[in-house]
Motif scaffolding. Structure first.
Motif, PDB file in Angstrom:
ATOM      1  N   GLU A  64       2.643  -1.114  -2.707  1.00 13.87           N
ATOM      2  CA  GLU A  64       1.190  -0.951  -2.609  1.00 13.87           C
ATOM      3  C   GLU A  64       0.875  -2.285  -3.751  1.00 13.87           C
ATOM      4  O   GLU A  64       1.462  -2.642  -4.594  1.00 13.87           O
ATOM      5  CB  GLU A  64       0.947   0.211  -3.338  1.00 13.87           C
ATOM      6  CG  GLU A  64       1.278   1.629  -2.352  1.00 13.87           C
ATOM      7  CD  GLU A  64       0.750   1.614  -1.283  1.00 13.87           C
ATOM      8  OE1 GLU A  64      -0.422   1.423  -1.260  1.00 13.87           O
ATOM      9  OE2 GLU A  64       1.380   1.708  -0.393  1.00 13.87           O
ATOM     10  N   ARG A  65      -0.380  -2.765  -3.298  1.00 18.68           N
ATOM     11  CA  ARG A  65      -0.700  -3.960  -4.173  1.00 18.68           C
ATOM     12  C   ARG A  65      -2.356  -3.977  -4.086  1.00 18.68           C
ATOM     13  O   ARG A  65      -2.988  -3.838  -2.948  1.00 18.68           O
ATOM     14  CB  ARG A  65      -0.512  -5.153  -3.499  1.00 18.68           C
ATOM     15  CG  ARG A  65      -0.332  -6.300  -4.398  1.00 18.68           C
ATOM     16  CD  ARG A  65       0.115  -7.768  -3.700  1.00 18.68           C
ATOM     17  NE  ARG A  65       1.573  -7.660  -3.712  1.00 18.68           N
ATOM     18  CZ  ARG A  65       2.421  -8.682  -2.933  1.00 18.68           C
ATOM     19  NH1 ARG A  65       1.553  -9.562  -2.180  1.00 18.68           N
ATOM     20  NH2 ARG A  65       3.451  -8.222  -2.749  1.00 18.68           N
ATOM     21  N   GLN A  66      -2.714  -4.006  -5.453  1.00 18.36           N
ATOM     22  CA  GLN A  66      -4.339  -4.089  -5.482  1.00 18.36           C
ATOM     23  C   GLN A  66      -4.530  -5.619  -5.489  1.00 18.36           C
ATOM     24  O   GLN A  66      -4.494  -6.475  -6.172  1.00 18.36           O
ATOM     25  CB  GLN A  66      -4.704  -3.401  -6.865  1.00 18.36           C
ATOM     26  CG  GLN A  66      -6.046  -3.519  -7.198  1.00 18.36           C
ATOM     27  CD  GLN A  66      -6.902  -2.302  -6.348  1.00 18.36           C
ATOM     28  OE1 GLN A  66      -6.057  -1.219  -6.026  1.00 18.36           O
ATOM     29  NE2 GLN A  66      -8.073  -2.573  -5.861  1.00 18.36           N
ATOM     30  N   LEU A  67      -5.468  -5.790  -4.223  1.00 16.79           N
ATOM     31  CA  LEU A  67      -5.891  -7.001  -3.880  1.00 16.79           C
ATOM     32  C   LEU A  67      -7.504  -7.291  -4.171  1.00 16.79           C
ATOM     33  O   LEU A  67      -8.180  -6.322  -4.643  1.00 16.79           O
ATOM     34  CB  LEU A  67      -5.594  -7.408  -2.646  1.00 16.79           C
ATOM     35  CG  LEU A  67      -4.162  -7.455  -2.305  1.00 16.79           C
ATOM     36  CD1 LEU A  67      -3.656  -7.629  -0.670  1.00 16.79           C
ATOM     37  CD2 LEU A  67      -3.278  -8.392  -3.021  1.00 16.79           C
ATOM     38  N   THR A  69      -9.734  -7.151  -2.344  1.00 18.92           N
ATOM     39  CA  THR A  69     -10.693  -6.166  -1.447  1.00 18.92           C
ATOM     40  C   THR A  69     -10.096  -4.973  -1.361  1.00 18.92           C
ATOM     41  O   THR A  69     -10.436  -4.062  -0.560  1.00 18.92           O
ATOM     42  CB  THR A  69     -10.486  -6.980   0.119  1.00 18.92           C
ATOM     43  OG1 THR A  69      -9.259  -6.929   0.376  1.00 18.92           O
ATOM     44  CG2 THR A  69     -11.167  -8.265   0.245  1.00 18.92           C
ATOM     45  N   GLY A  70      -9.214  -4.473  -2.164  1.00 20.79           N
ATOM     46  CA  GLY A  70      -8.870  -3.050  -2.450  1.00 20.79           C
ATOM     47  C   GLY A  70      -7.459  -3.038  -2.416  1.00 20.79           C
ATOM     48  O   GLY A  70      -6.683  -3.837  -2.509  1.00 20.79           O
ATOM     49  N   LEU A  71      -6.794  -1.680  -2.280  1.00 28.12           N
ATOM     50  CA  LEU A  71      -5.543  -1.366  -2.215  1.00 28.12           C
ATOM     51  C   LEU A  71      -5.053  -1.456  -0.926  1.00 28.12           C
ATOM     52  O   LEU A  71      -5.971  -1.208   0.060  1.00 28.12           O
ATOM     53  CB  LEU A  71      -5.473   0.286  -2.752  1.00 28.12           C
ATOM     54  CG  LEU A  71      -3.954   0.774  -3.022  1.00 28.12           C
ATOM     55  CD1 LEU A  71      -3.232  -0.141  -3.953  1.00 28.12           C
ATOM     56  CD2 LEU A  71      -3.994   1.985  -3.113  1.00 28.12           C
ATOM     57  N   HIS A  72      -3.860  -2.205  -0.733  1.00 28.89           N
ATOM     58  CA  HIS A  72      -3.198  -2.409   0.530  1.00 28.89           C
ATOM     59  C   HIS A  72      -1.882  -2.200   0.275  1.00 28.89           C
ATOM     60  O   HIS A  72      -1.146  -2.486  -0.865  1.00 28.89           O
ATOM     61  CB  HIS A  72      -3.404  -3.783   0.884  1.00 28.89           C
ATOM     62  CG  HIS A  72      -4.902  -4.101   1.141  1.00 28.89           C
ATOM     63  ND1 HIS A  72      -5.447  -4.099   2.327  1.00 28.89           N
ATOM     64  CD2 HIS A  72      -5.831  -4.864   0.260  1.00 28.89           C
ATOM     65  CE1 HIS A  72      -6.673  -4.552   2.453  1.00 28.89           C
ATOM     66  NE2 HIS A  72      -6.842  -4.921   1.207  1.00 28.89           N
ATOM     67  N   THR A  73      -1.136  -1.956   1.610  1.00 28.80           N
ATOM     68  CA  THR A  73       0.552  -1.754   1.527  1.00 28.80           C
ATOM     69  C   THR A  73       0.682  -3.002   2.269  1.00 28.80           C
ATOM     70  O   THR A  73       0.290  -3.304   3.520  1.00 28.80           O
ATOM     71  CB  THR A  73       0.806  -0.262   2.355  1.00 28.80           C
ATOM     72  OG1 THR A  73       0.469   0.664   1.618  1.00 28.80           O
ATOM     73  CG2 THR A  73       2.311  -0.377   2.395  1.00 28.80           C
ATOM     74  N   TYR A  90      -0.014  -7.551   5.765  1.00 25.49           N
ATOM     75  CA  TYR A  90      -0.596  -6.277   5.749  1.00 25.49           C
ATOM     76  C   TYR A  90      -0.093  -5.308   6.561  1.00 25.49           C
ATOM     77  O   TYR A  90       0.078  -5.220   7.559  1.00 25.49           O
ATOM     78  CB  TYR A  90      -2.119  -6.494   5.925  1.00 25.49           C
ATOM     79  CG  TYR A  90      -2.924  -7.234   5.128  1.00 25.49           C
ATOM     80  CD1 TYR A  90      -3.310  -6.989   3.764  1.00 25.49           C
ATOM     81  CD2 TYR A  90      -3.223  -8.687   5.476  1.00 25.49           C
ATOM     82  CE1 TYR A  90      -3.992  -7.634   2.805  1.00 25.49           C
ATOM     83  CE2 TYR A  90      -4.133  -9.608   4.467  1.00 25.49           C
ATOM     84  CZ  TYR A  90      -4.294  -8.923   3.237  1.00 25.49           C
ATOM     85  OH  TYR A  90      -5.051  -9.671   2.543  1.00 25.49           O
ATOM     86  N   HIS A  94      -6.041   0.602   2.965  1.00 30.77           N
ATOM     87  CA  HIS A  94      -6.593   2.062   2.484  1.00 30.77           C
ATOM     88  C   HIS A  94      -8.057   2.047   2.815  1.00 30.77           C
ATOM     89  O   HIS A  94      -8.485   3.383   2.785  1.00 30.77           O
ATOM     90  CB  HIS A  94      -6.235   2.244   1.098  1.00 30.77           C
ATOM     91  CG  HIS A  94      -4.717   2.398   1.058  1.00 30.77           C
ATOM     92  ND1 HIS A  94      -4.016   3.431   1.375  1.00 30.77           N
ATOM     93  CD2 HIS A  94      -3.819   1.323   0.448  1.00 30.77           C
ATOM     94  CE1 HIS A  94      -2.470   2.984   1.129  1.00 30.77           C
ATOM     95  NE2 HIS A  94      -2.391   1.977   0.645  1.00 30.77           N
ATOM     96  N   GLU A  95      -8.848   1.283   2.922  1.00 36.10           N
ATOM     97  CA  GLU A  95     -10.089   1.222   3.039  1.00 36.10           C
ATOM     98  C   GLU A  95     -10.718   0.859   4.406  1.00 36.10           C
ATOM     99  O   GLU A  95     -10.223  -0.031   5.104  1.00 36.10           O
ATOM    100  CB  GLU A  95     -11.169   0.265   2.189  1.00 36.10           C
ATOM    101  CG  GLU A  95     -10.763   0.777   0.817  1.00 36.10           C
ATOM    102  CD  GLU A  95     -11.620  -0.140  -0.232  1.00 36.10           C
ATOM    103  OE1 GLU A  95     -12.804  -0.770   0.107  1.00 36.10           O
ATOM    104  OE2 GLU A  95     -11.167  -0.307  -1.386  1.00 36.10           O
TER     105      GLU A  95
END
Length: 122
Positions: A64-67, A69-73, A90, A94-95
């Motif tokens: 899980e990484r906070q980028l 543009t939001g949280l992504h796996t 990617y 999550h959004e």
């Protein structure tokens, strides 16, 4: 003649004569330039490209990484030629506004070179 169990040679053959992106460290072919979606992304260390697909990479462990543009796996991707970290893929956004990135790849522009497949024959 190449056997079907040698995908690297098949990829090189398929890409022959087409503009590609290659690893800046070892020149392993990574993607056709036609796979480019956007040049306006950010990587860890500056500008990055978003691509539909890549070849000749090893995918690291997912996290899980906070980028921006939001949280992504995501999972980091590495060149199979020299094991350089090139960027990430990617796996899940999550959004809902970011779902278009799923299954796509970020490659840092500092890690690649553009091979235009120009011929000097007239």
């Amino acid at each position: 003649m190449d056997s079907p169990s040698q995908p690297t040679k098949q990829v090189a053959h398929v890409f022959q004569g087409h503009p590609t992106y290659c690893c800046s460290r070892c020149t392993t072919t990574l993607a056709l330039q036609d796979e480019l979606i956007s040049k306006s992304f950010s990587g860890r260390e500056g500008r990055a490209f978003l691509l539909h697909s890549v070849v000749n990479v090893r995918i690291g462990k997912k996290e899980e990484r906070q980028l921006l543009t939001g949280l992504h796996t995501v999972a980091d991707i590495y060149c199979i030629g020299c094991d350089s970290n090139l960027g990430w893929t990617y796996l899940k956004a999550h959004e809902s506004s970011q779902k278009y990135k799923e299954g796509k790849y970020i490659i840092e522009t500092e890690r690649i070179i553009k091979e235009n497949a120009w011929s000097l024959d007239s």
